[in-house]
Motif scaffolding. Sequence first.
Motif, PDB file in Angstrom:
ATOM      1  N   THR A   1      -4.334   4.289   4.472  1.00  0.00           N
ATOM      2  CA  THR A   1      -3.188   5.054   4.956  1.00  0.00           C
ATOM      3  C   THR A   1      -3.608   6.242   5.817  1.00  0.00           C
ATOM      4  O   THR A   1      -2.817   6.731   6.619  1.00  0.00           O
ATOM      5  CB  THR A   1      -2.344   5.567   3.775  1.00  0.00           C
TER       6      THR A   1
ATOM      7  N   THR B   1      -7.724  -3.752  -2.710  1.00  0.00           N
ATOM      8  CA  THR B   1      -6.848  -3.215  -1.666  1.00  0.00           C
ATOM      9  C   THR B   1      -6.203  -1.904  -2.105  1.00  0.00           C
ATOM     10  O   THR B   1      -6.155  -0.935  -1.347  1.00  0.00           O
ATOM     11  CB  THR B   1      -5.753  -4.233  -1.306  1.00  0.00           C
ATOM     12  N   PHE B   2      -5.702  -1.870  -3.345  1.00  0.00           N
ATOM     13  CA  PHE B   2      -5.101  -0.644  -3.864  1.00  0.00           C
ATOM     14  C   PHE B   2      -6.148   0.446  -4.066  1.00  0.00           C
ATOM     15  O   PHE B   2      -5.842   1.632  -3.960  1.00  0.00           O
ATOM     16  CB  PHE B   2      -4.382  -0.920  -5.182  1.00  0.00           C
TER      17      PHE B   2
ATOM     18  N   ILE C   1       0.820  -1.216   0.000  1.00  0.00           N
ATOM     19  CA  ILE C   1       0.000   0.000   0.000  1.00  0.00           C
ATOM     20  C   ILE C   1       0.856   1.269   0.000  1.00  0.00           C
ATOM     21  O   ILE C   1       0.621   2.170  -0.811  1.00  0.00           O
ATOM     22  CB  ILE C   1      -0.985  -0.008   1.183  1.00  0.00           C
TER      23      ILE C   1
ATOM     24  N   ALA D   1      -6.578   2.025  -0.832  1.00  0.00           N
ATOM     25  CA  ALA D   1      -5.294   2.342  -0.199  1.00  0.00           C
ATOM     26  C   ALA D   1      -5.252   3.737   0.429  1.00  0.00           C
ATOM     27  O   ALA D   1      -4.768   3.897   1.552  1.00  0.00           O
ATOM     28  CB  ALA D   1      -4.158   2.179  -1.204  1.00  0.00           C
TER      29      ALA D   1
END
Length: 223
Positions: free
Chosen positions: A184, A176-177, A28, A180
Amino acid sequence: MNFFNAESYIYVKFFISLFTIINPIGLIPVFIYLTNSQTSSERNSTNIRANFTALIILLFSLFYGYRILNFFNISIDSFRIAGGILVAMFAFSMMNGTLLQNRVQIKSKNVSSNINNQSTSYKKEDISIIPLAMPFIAGPGAISSVILWRMQYSNLYNLIGFSVVILFFSFFCCLTFKIAPYITSIVDDIYIRIINRIMGLLLLSVAIEFIFNSIKTIIFSYI
């Protein structure tokens, strides 16, 4: 249907193996770093291209990787030991916290080189295919692991099952990306590093299993 119920643990282990080697959670920060200058739509496009390319690479390795080994007359057990050692090296790097650092440093050098040569534009395809798709997602460790699993379970049903797992994993990695930036914003970097180390330990266990089983097979072949 009963076959898949009886063999479902194989596909769970295969998914875990891909997850620990590629470690999309640990990637990530890398993905955010590489797409920092892109808009939301450009980032999504990069994400899709990268994971689709990685999907093609892993599927090609699944169906044709072993043929390349046969062409070079490399035995299954020899490749398992070599692949296990390679995977173990990745695992040690993850546990030491050096793998992600090296990935970012390599990319930083490439970005600096491109900045110095302003006459050449940096193509988005270079980010999505190289280095995101390869070697970050479908790297040597992941390719070796896919070939190892294919050689260990080589019937048609397993090939179909592994293909489905790779497809599902690519979708999971893409998702997931996709989220991301949100991850974060709520998860501190220290927790991602902890996850990296845990995944490294699991990955090392998988590598040792590959090596141990291959050595055991070689020893018993001479008894």
